[in-house]
Design a protein around this motif. Structure first.
Motif, PDB file in Angstrom:
ATOM      1  N   LEU A  27      11.189  -2.947  -5.442  1.00 42.55           N
ATOM      2  CA  LEU A  27      11.677  -3.975  -4.345  1.00 42.55           C
ATOM      3  C   LEU A  27      12.342  -4.862  -4.761  1.00 42.55           C
ATOM      4  O   LEU A  27      13.506  -5.205  -5.616  1.00 42.55           O
ATOM      5  CB  LEU A  27       9.999  -4.926  -6.086  1.00 42.55           C
ATOM      6  N   SER A  28      12.921  -5.343  -3.167  1.00 43.63           N
ATOM      7  CA  SER A  28      13.834  -6.753  -3.347  1.00 43.63           C
ATOM      8  C   SER A  28      13.769  -7.458  -2.693  1.00 43.63           C
ATOM      9  O   SER A  28      12.466  -7.779  -2.271  1.00 43.63           O
ATOM     10  CB  SER A  28      14.809  -6.017  -2.049  1.00 43.63           C
ATOM     11  N   SER A  39      10.799  -7.401   0.066  1.00 42.61           N
ATOM     12  CA  SER A  39      10.429  -6.162   0.535  1.00 42.61           C
ATOM     13  C   SER A  39      10.369  -5.460   0.065  1.00 42.61           C
ATOM     14  O   SER A  39      11.389  -5.062  -0.934  1.00 42.61           O
ATOM     15  CB  SER A  39      12.485  -6.358   1.201  1.00 42.61           C
ATOM     16  N   VAL A  40       9.571  -4.045   0.378  1.00 44.53           N
ATOM     17  CA  VAL A  40       9.628  -3.067  -0.777  1.00 44.53           C
ATOM     18  C   VAL A  40      10.516  -1.948   0.430  1.00 44.53           C
ATOM     19  O   VAL A  40       9.505  -1.389   1.182  1.00 44.53           O
ATOM     20  CB  VAL A  40       8.438  -2.310  -0.783  1.00 44.53           C
ATOM     21  N   SER A  41      10.727  -0.503  -0.060  1.00 43.21           N
ATOM     22  CA  SER A  41      11.044   0.560   0.385  1.00 43.21           C
ATOM     23  C   SER A  41      11.233   1.447  -0.770  1.00 43.21           C
ATOM     24  O   SER A  41      10.930   1.425  -1.724  1.00 43.21           O
ATOM     25  CB  SER A  41      12.877   0.320   0.218  1.00 43.21           C
ATOM     26  N   SER A  42      11.727   3.585  -0.044  1.00 44.48           N
ATOM     27  CA  SER A  42      11.239   4.468  -1.067  1.00 44.48           C
ATOM     28  C   SER A  42      11.917   5.530  -0.415  1.00 44.48           C
ATOM     29  O   SER A  42      12.619   5.024   1.141  1.00 44.48           O
ATOM     30  CB  SER A  42      10.012   3.969  -0.376  1.00 44.48           C
ATOM     31  N   ALA A  43      12.275   6.112  -0.979  1.00 44.53           N
ATOM     32  CA  ALA A  43      12.527   7.666  -0.294  1.00 44.53           C
ATOM     33  C   ALA A  43      12.539   7.817   1.772  1.00 44.53           C
ATOM     34  O   ALA A  43      12.850   8.679   2.174  1.00 44.53           O
ATOM     35  CB  ALA A  43      12.559   8.582  -1.325  1.00 44.53           C
ATOM     36  N   SER A  44      11.150   7.336   1.696  1.00 43.57           N
ATOM     37  CA  SER A  44      10.350   8.021   3.086  1.00 43.57           C
ATOM     38  C   SER A  44      10.557   6.963   3.795  1.00 43.57           C
ATOM     39  O   SER A  44      10.187   7.102   5.002  1.00 43.57           O
ATOM     40  CB  SER A  44       8.402   7.600   2.847  1.00 43.57           C
ATOM     41  N   ARG A  55      17.724  -9.711  -5.906  1.00 40.97           N
ATOM     42  CA  ARG A  55      17.240  -9.249  -7.273  1.00 40.97           C
ATOM     43  C   ARG A  55      17.075  -7.738  -6.626  1.00 40.97           C
ATOM     44  O   ARG A  55      16.191  -7.442  -5.506  1.00 40.97           O
ATOM     45  CB  ARG A  55      16.025  -9.925  -7.759  1.00 40.97           C
ATOM     46  N   SER A  56      16.664  -6.407  -7.499  1.00 39.99           N
ATOM     47  CA  SER A  56      16.686  -5.559  -7.016  1.00 39.99           C
ATOM     48  C   SER A  56      15.533  -4.874  -8.040  1.00 39.99           C
ATOM     49  O   SER A  56      16.054  -4.612  -9.100  1.00 39.99           O
ATOM     50  CB  SER A  56      17.878  -4.661  -6.850  1.00 39.99           C
ATOM     51  N   ILE A  57      14.600  -4.628  -8.234  1.00 43.37           N
ATOM     52  CA  ILE A  57      13.360  -4.037  -9.557  1.00 43.37           C
ATOM     53  C   ILE A  57      12.646  -2.293  -9.136  1.00 43.37           C
ATOM     54  O   ILE A  57      12.325  -2.545  -8.193  1.00 43.37           O
ATOM     55  CB  ILE A  57      12.641  -5.131  -9.283  1.00 43.37           C
ATOM     56  N   PRO A  58      13.391  -2.215  -9.819  1.00 43.26           N
ATOM     57  CA  PRO A  58      13.202  -0.059  -9.134  1.00 43.26           C
ATOM     58  C   PRO A  58      11.652  -0.254 -10.077  1.00 43.26           C
ATOM     59  O   PRO A  58      11.690  -0.799 -11.731  1.00 43.26           O
ATOM     60  CB  PRO A  58      14.241   0.794 -10.241  1.00 43.26           C
ATOM     61  N   GLU A  93       0.385  -0.892   0.214  1.00 46.64           N
ATOM     62  CA  GLU A  93      -0.114  -0.124  -0.085  1.00 46.64           C
ATOM     63  C   GLU A  93       1.077   1.416  -0.109  1.00 46.64           C
ATOM     64  O   GLU A  93       1.731   1.572   0.504  1.00 46.64           O
ATOM     65  CB  GLU A  93      -0.637   0.215   1.255  1.00 46.64           C
ATOM     66  N   LEU A  94       1.126   2.575  -0.528  1.00 49.05           N
ATOM     67  CA  LEU A  94       1.142   3.658  -0.755  1.00 49.05           C
ATOM     68  C   LEU A  94       0.396   5.192  -0.403  1.00 49.05           C
ATOM     69  O   LEU A  94      -0.752   4.701  -0.620  1.00 49.05           O
ATOM     70  CB  LEU A  94       1.747   3.740  -1.968  1.00 49.05           C
ATOM     71  N   GLU A  95       0.432   5.214   0.571  1.00 48.69           N
ATOM     72  CA  GLU A  95      -0.015   6.616   0.241  1.00 48.69           C
ATOM     73  C   GLU A  95      -0.226   7.679  -0.423  1.00 48.69           C
ATOM     74  O   GLU A  95      -0.927   8.588  -0.918  1.00 48.69           O
ATOM     75  CB  GLU A  95       0.160   7.465   2.069  1.00 48.69           C
ATOM     76  N   ALA A  96       1.122   7.729  -1.494  1.00 46.11           N
ATOM     77  CA  ALA A  96       1.045   8.761  -2.685  1.00 46.11           C
ATOM     78  C   ALA A  96       1.862   7.742  -3.660  1.00 46.11           C
ATOM     79  O   ALA A  96       2.185   7.073  -3.222  1.00 46.11           O
ATOM     80  CB  ALA A  96       1.312  10.311  -2.517  1.00 46.11           C
TER      81      ALA A  96
END
Length: 367
Positions: free
Chosen positions: A274-275, A321-326, A285-288, A265-268
């Protein structure tokens, strides 16, 4: 009647005592209907000039009420005894994962034109013939695996009949005949191996042994544990229920990925990565994914099972695992639990639609 309770008494002793007493009951014991018939007859034939006194009538009604309660108590005891003697409840099945079992099986399945299932064990060397029959008992295919030594084997069938036509999807019976020098003799069909998982199918739980679904009621032998000594677990309580979990695990077997989609889920809208990690904690594997490819709310990214070099990853389990700048973003795995997988000494819940695996400790809701 006085009932004495003891702190160390058991349901087993109570069940045995009840069953023994029930066996000794005489066949001419009066039941509820007999008692009521006698009471009505007595009322019909009483002397009008000397009717039954009210106290006597009340006493007999009280006896009838006591009889009713005793009949209900007997039914309750029968239910308790039956539940105690049954050894194949779903809770008990949790203790079967990882154990060596022998089960009787005589059916194979064809689904979407693909055959699966079918094991057999022979106790002495001989020439083997496999006969596969339809629901009417007609032999539609005869297979000749040839000379086999004593041991366990899989049936190798391409899903066609003796005329080369592909058979319809469904369940088929099979029988094993072995010629050890005295003509062909039909052998019992059994599967022997470790229980890898529990599969929930059409409201019933089955054991998965060497890729074959085994009805727990068909077990003829249960051995000990293999590499680990698992204890009974309430994990089977989740079978057939809808859950939500924060852990999303994919699996690769024979180069085929199960659970290839990670949901989050994303707030925006924002850029995310995706790792995919192996069980050693190494990112393979890293999927941008760019912000214009995401949206507010539910999002999903598919993984094709390859590593960063484009090679198919080794068989095993892989964590999303999912990550972002936030920061890190919580992954979500949800759906009906269709089975339990036993991998490397750990138990995982299997989600029916996505085929994702998830650990019990990561479950956040159950419906």
């Amino acid at each position: 009647m006085t009932i004495q309770a003891s702190g160390n008494s058991s349901l087993e002793a109570l069940s045995s005592s009840y069953q023994a007493r029930k066996t000794e009951e005489k066949e001419d014991t009066l039941g509820r209907q007999d008692f009521l018939t006698m009471l009505v007859t007595q009322l019909e034939h009483q002397d009008p000039l000397n009717p039954m006194e009210g106290s006597d009538f009340s006493a007999q009604l009280a006896q009838f009420s006591s009889l009713e309660q005793l009949m209900n108590l007997n039914k309750t005891m029968e239910t308790m005894a039956s539940a105690f003697q049954s050894g194949s409840s779903e809770s008990d099945l949790g203790s079967m994962i990882g154990r060596e079992v022998t089960g009787e099986v005589d059916a194979v399945e064809v689904a979407d034109g693909e055959f699966f299932g079918g094991d057999y064990t022979i106790s002495e060397p001989g020439d083997v013939m496999v006969q596969i029959s339809d629901a009417s008992g007609n032999v539609i295919r005869s297979l000749f695996p040839g000379q086999k030594s004593a041991g366990s084997y899989n049936i190798n069938w391409d899903g066609t009949d003796n005329n080369g036509n592909t058979v319809a999807d469904g369940s088929y019976k099979y029988s094993i005949l072995v010629n050890s020098g005295y003509g062909y003799t039909e052998m019992p069909t059994t599967v022997i191996g470790k229980v890898d998982s529990i599969v929930y199918n059409e409201g019933k739980a089955y054991l998965q042994v060497n890729g074959t679904l085994v009805d727990p009621d068909s077990l003829v032998q249960v051995g000990g544990y293999g590499e680990t000594e698992e204890k009974a677990s309430s994990i089977t309580d989740y079978l057939g229920k809808n859950i939500t979990s924060t852990q999303s695990i994919a699996g690769i077997k024979g180069g085929v990925v199960s659970g290839d989609t990670c949901t989050f889920e994303l707030e925006a809208s924002e850029d995310i990565i995706l790792s995919v990690f192996n069980q050693a904690g190494e990112e393979i594997r890293s999927i941008p994914v760019l912000a214009d490819e995401t949206s507010q709310g539910s999002n999903s990214v598919k993984w094709d099972g390859t590593d960063n070099s484009g090679n198919i990853a080794e068989d095993g389990l892989y964590l999303y695992s999912v990550s972002s700048a936030s920061g890190n973003i919580e992954t979500l795995a949800s759906g009906e639990v269709s089975g339990i997988e036993y991998v490397n000494g750990e138990k995982y819940l299997v989600l029916k639609e996505s085929n994702l695996l998830t650990g019990l400790s990561s479950v956040t809701s159950v419906n």
